[in-house]
Design a protein around this motif. Structure first.
Motif, PDB file in Angstrom:
ATOM      1  N   ILE A 168      30.072 106.256  38.395  1.00 47.61           N
ATOM      2  CA  ILE A 168      29.585 106.921  37.176  1.00 47.61           C
ATOM      3  C   ILE A 168      29.498 105.879  36.063  1.00 47.61           C
ATOM      4  CG2 ILE A 168      30.002 108.856  35.584  1.00 47.61           C
ATOM      5  CD1 ILE A 168      29.957 109.730  38.536  1.00 47.61           C
ATOM      6  N   GLU A 219      26.064 103.990  30.525  1.00 45.89           N
ATOM      7  CA  GLU A 219      24.837 103.340  30.034  1.00 45.89           C
ATOM      8  C   GLU A 219      23.676 103.665  30.993  1.00 45.89           C
ATOM      9  OE1 GLU A 219      24.809 101.563  27.139  1.00 45.89           O
ATOM     10  OE2 GLU A 219      26.958 101.901  26.889  1.00 45.89           O
ATOM     11  N   ALA A 257      29.278  83.882  30.576  1.00 48.94           N
ATOM     12  CA  ALA A 257      28.661  83.588  31.879  1.00 48.94           C
ATOM     13  C   ALA A 257      29.277  82.396  32.596  1.00 48.94           C
ATOM     14  CB  ALA A 257      27.142  83.392  31.725  1.00 48.94           C
ATOM     15  N   HIS A 305      34.495  80.542  36.220  1.00 49.14           N
ATOM     16  CA  HIS A 305      35.699  79.743  35.953  1.00 49.14           C
ATOM     17  C   HIS A 305      36.153  78.977  37.194  1.00 49.14           C
ATOM     18  CE1 HIS A 305      36.795  80.787  31.849  1.00 49.14           C
ATOM     19  NE2 HIS A 305      36.283  81.985  32.088  1.00 49.14           N
ATOM     20  N   CYS A 339      37.522 101.965  35.765  1.00 48.88           N
ATOM     21  CA  CYS A 339      37.160 100.529  35.603  1.00 48.88           C
ATOM     22  C   CYS A 339      36.268 100.396  34.382  1.00 48.88           C
ATOM     23  CB  CYS A 339      36.412 100.018  36.826  1.00 48.88           C
ATOM     24  SG  CYS A 339      37.239 100.332  38.376  1.00 48.88           S
ATOM     25  N   THR A 349      33.565  90.880  19.397  1.00 51.70           N
ATOM     26  CA  THR A 349      33.140  89.485  19.562  1.00 51.70           C
ATOM     27  C   THR A 349      31.640  89.296  19.352  1.00 51.70           C
ATOM     28  OG1 THR A 349      32.817  89.798  21.947  1.00 51.70           O
ATOM     29  CG2 THR A 349      34.949  88.933  21.236  1.00 51.70           C
ATOM     30  N   ASP A 401      35.182  86.886  38.222  1.00 47.74           N
ATOM     31  CA  ASP A 401      35.632  86.627  39.598  1.00 47.74           C
ATOM     32  C   ASP A 401      36.952  87.326  39.917  1.00 47.74           C
ATOM     33  OD1 ASP A 401      36.291  84.352  37.637  1.00 47.74           O
ATOM     34  OD2 ASP A 401      37.851  84.169  39.146  1.00 47.74           O
TER      35      ASP A 401
HETATM   36  C1  FAD Z   1      32.741  87.724  24.640  1.00 49.70           C
HETATM   37  C2  FAD Z   1      33.184  87.698  26.068  1.00 49.70           C
HETATM   38  C3  FAD Z   1      33.135  86.491  26.781  1.00 49.70           C
HETATM   39  C4  FAD Z   1      33.541  86.454  28.120  1.00 49.70           C
HETATM   40  N1  FAD Z   1      33.328  85.330  28.848  1.00 49.70           N
HETATM   41  C5  FAD Z   1      33.538  85.347  30.178  1.00 49.70           C
HETATM   42  C6  FAD Z   1      33.156  84.251  30.982  1.00 49.70           C
HETATM   43  O1  FAD Z   1      32.602  83.263  30.519  1.00 49.70           O
HETATM   44  N2  FAD Z   1      33.422  84.314  32.325  1.00 49.70           N
HETATM   45  C7  FAD Z   1      34.016  85.405  32.893  1.00 49.70           C
HETATM   46  O2  FAD Z   1      34.242  85.409  34.108  1.00 49.70           O
HETATM   47  N3  FAD Z   1      34.359  86.479  32.142  1.00 49.70           N
HETATM   48  C8  FAD Z   1      34.124  86.482  30.818  1.00 49.70           C
HETATM   49  N4  FAD Z   1      34.429  87.583  30.067  1.00 49.70           N
HETATM   50  C9  FAD Z   1      35.136  88.707  30.703  1.00 49.70           C
HETATM   51  C10 FAD Z   1      34.179  89.532  31.564  1.00 49.70           C
HETATM   52  O3  FAD Z   1      33.029  89.838  30.840  1.00 49.70           O
HETATM   53  C11 FAD Z   1      34.891  90.805  31.997  1.00 49.70           C
HETATM   54  O4  FAD Z   1      36.122  90.475  32.605  1.00 49.70           O
HETATM   55  C12 FAD Z   1      34.078  91.601  33.011  1.00 49.70           C
HETATM   56  O5  FAD Z   1      32.740  91.697  32.619  1.00 49.70           O
HETATM   57  C13 FAD Z   1      34.683  92.981  33.153  1.00 49.70           C
HETATM   58  O6  FAD Z   1      33.905  93.715  34.052  1.00 49.70           O
HETATM   59  P1  FAD Z   1      34.018  95.285  34.046  1.00 49.70           P
HETATM   60  O7  FAD Z   1      33.128  95.794  35.096  1.00 49.70           O
HETATM   61  O8  FAD Z   1      35.450  95.672  34.074  1.00 49.70           O
HETATM   62  O9  FAD Z   1      33.518  95.696  32.579  1.00 49.70           O
HETATM   63  P2  FAD Z   1      32.051  96.169  32.102  1.00 49.70           P
HETATM   64  O10 FAD Z   1      30.993  95.279  32.599  1.00 49.70           O
HETATM   65  O11 FAD Z   1      32.137  96.424  30.625  1.00 49.70           O
HETATM   66  O12 FAD Z   1      31.894  97.526  32.881  1.00 49.70           O
HETATM   67  C14 FAD Z   1      32.548  98.699  32.483  1.00 49.70           C
HETATM   68  C15 FAD Z   1      31.499  99.772  32.498  1.00 49.70           C
HETATM   69  O13 FAD Z   1      32.120 101.023  32.275  1.00 49.70           O
HETATM   70  C16 FAD Z   1      31.218 101.811  31.538  1.00 49.70           C
HETATM   71  N5  FAD Z   1      32.006 102.860  30.880  1.00 49.70           N
HETATM   72  C17 FAD Z   1      32.922 102.709  29.911  1.00 49.70           C
HETATM   73  N6  FAD Z   1      33.473 103.892  29.611  1.00 49.70           N
HETATM   74  C18 FAD Z   1      32.906 104.812  30.400  1.00 49.70           C
HETATM   75  C19 FAD Z   1      33.065 106.212  30.552  1.00 49.70           C
HETATM   76  N7  FAD Z   1      33.963 106.889  29.834  1.00 49.70           N
HETATM   77  N8  FAD Z   1      32.276 106.855  31.457  1.00 49.70           N
HETATM   78  C20 FAD Z   1      31.361 106.173  32.204  1.00 49.70           C
HETATM   79  N9  FAD Z   1      31.176 104.845  32.100  1.00 49.70           N
HETATM   80  C21 FAD Z   1      31.942 104.180  31.203  1.00 49.70           C
HETATM   81  C22 FAD Z   1      30.606 100.835  30.541  1.00 49.70           C
HETATM   82  O14 FAD Z   1      29.388 101.312  30.036  1.00 49.70           O
HETATM   83  C23 FAD Z   1      30.466  99.584  31.382  1.00 49.70           C
HETATM   84  O15 FAD Z   1      29.185  99.454  31.956  1.00 49.70           O
HETATM   85  C24 FAD Z   1      34.038  87.652  28.725  1.00 49.70           C
HETATM   86  C25 FAD Z   1      34.077  88.845  28.016  1.00 49.70           C
HETATM   87  C26 FAD Z   1      33.623  88.887  26.712  1.00 49.70           C
HETATM   88  C27 FAD Z   1      33.566  90.205  26.000  1.00 49.70           C
END
Ligand code: FAD
Length: 358
Positions: free
Chosen positions: A17, A20, A33, A36, A185, A209, A342
């Protein structure tokens, strides 16, 4: 997406689910991006070593989404640096990561009074758009059912499983699904689901950020620069936009807040929507130019804004462990967050070690 695919491949019926309209449009797109390879974590040997293990695996598995066609340099800043060149070299040796003196073409671009040493290292960048396309096709192949534009509002126990309340953001209609296990997640939104479900919050630190996207001068087109380790900056290729990202330890975070158990929840999405977004680009550039005057020639294009979420304990050592809370507040309800892309490998391992889905 990665976890959903692994559960489906293990024979489970999985629904993913997403609030976006497309996957990977939030933190997994709005980041630096960087793939690491350990160098970034001289203050957390564990994160550095985990990165050293995940790096080759990520590059092998997602090679088509990885840009390795640039030279990467780590520069040691002074006088405010938290590591010296000698310490950095020793650290690289400890984690088994190559680190050579940078060529004169880079050395001549730096201000020697503010940079103690320049090293050539091996570090890559990922293309978030390619990664998304690849993962979408992998989810299809694994028969994961995906629902976009749907918000998870809350979960509650129902018999031996969980009832999840969903809201379609286009129609505002609510519905419910039943599941044996639910994996939260949602990164910066993890506590949103918890707060709404009446479950204790997980301690998290959030930062609003700004990551600038810029055109760099020709000398830096095929280069990535990171100045370590203190109030410095990074300029890295950002493959999905064909530009460089520009971030600064002091100016990329605009403000921060904490989620604490027992506190009233502050909605990270609401903060994100309401943020006024005044760019700090000029400050970033002005400071970075002191270390590398050529950065004055960068042309600002636009900024990526995102809520960055880390564990509060990362504040002291900049570590990036995963958050994994099995059966958090409810049986079958699990919270997972990776501090870098990763970390999916660590998350899969942690979940498997608990034999949650057997
Ligand atoms: C500024 C910045 C720089 C970074 N630089 C790096 C880097 O260089 N290298 C690296 O490896 N990592 C980096 N990171 C960390 C990395 O981006 C995250 O660790 C990773 O993207 C997390 O993945 P995720 O799937 O948990 O989060 P997300 O990609 O945010 O996925 C979570 C998803 O959940 C959805 N969601 C949230 N709430 C709900 C809800 N209630 N119902 C349904 N959907 C929902 C959101 O819309 C989103 O699409 C950085 C992060 C930031 C913010």
């Amino acid at each position: 997406m990665y976890l959903a695919e692994s559960f489906a491949q293990a024979g489970h019926d999985v629904q993913l689910i997403e609030k976006e309209q497309s996957f990977m449009s939030r933190a997994s797109f709005n980041n630096q991006a960087r793939v690491h390879n350990g160098y970034h974590y001289p203050r957390s040997i564990l994160t550095a070593l985990r990165s050293r293990i995940s790096f080759p695996r990520f590059v092998k598995e997602f090679g088509t989404c990885v840009d390795s066609d640039f030279a990467k340099y780590y520069l040691i800043g002074k006088p405010l640096g938290k590591v010296s060149a000698k310490q950095f070299l020793k650290f690289c040796e400890r984690i088994g990561a190559s680190c050579e003196p940078a060529p004169s073409s880079i050395q001549k671009l730096i201000s020697p009074n503010l940079i103690e040493a320049c090293f050539s290292v091996t570090e890559y960048a990922f293309d978030a758009q390619k990664l998304r396309d690849l993962m979408v096709s992998r989810l299809q192949a694994a028969s994961v059912r995906c629902r976009m534009g749907v918000l998870v509002e809350k979960v509650r126990q129902q018999g031996t499983g969980l009832l999840v309340t969903l809201r379609d953001l286009a129609t505002d209609e609510q519905d419910e699904i039943y599941a044996d296990h639910v994996f939260n997640c949602t990164y910066s939104h993890i506590n949103y689901v918890l707060a709404r479900s009446g479950i204790e919050l997980v301690p998290l630190k959030h930062e609003m950020t700004e990551m600038c996207l810029v055109e760099v001068p020709d000398e830096l087109k095929k280069a990535g620069i990171t100045v370590m380790c203190g109030p410095f900056f990074s300029v890295m290729p950002f493959p999905s936009a064909g530009m460089h990202s520009f971030s600064h330890v002091r100016y990329t975070p605009h403000y921060e807040w904490l989620d604490k158990p027992g506190d009233t929840y502050c909605d990270a999405q609401m903060k994100f929507d309401e943020d006024r977004r005044t760019s700090a680009w000029r400050y970033m550039q002005k400071d970075a130019m002191r270390y590398m005057p050529i950065l004055g020639e960068c042309r600002y294009e636009r900024s990526l804004w995102e809520v960055k979420t880390v564990l509060p304990r990362s504040e002291s050592d900049d570590s990036r462990p995963i958050l994994f809370r099995a059966h958090h507040g409810l049986r079958g309800f699990h919270c997972v967050m990776g501090g870098k892309i990763d970390n999916v490998y660590d998350a899969v391992e942690a979940i498997a070690s608990q034999q949650l889905l057997n």
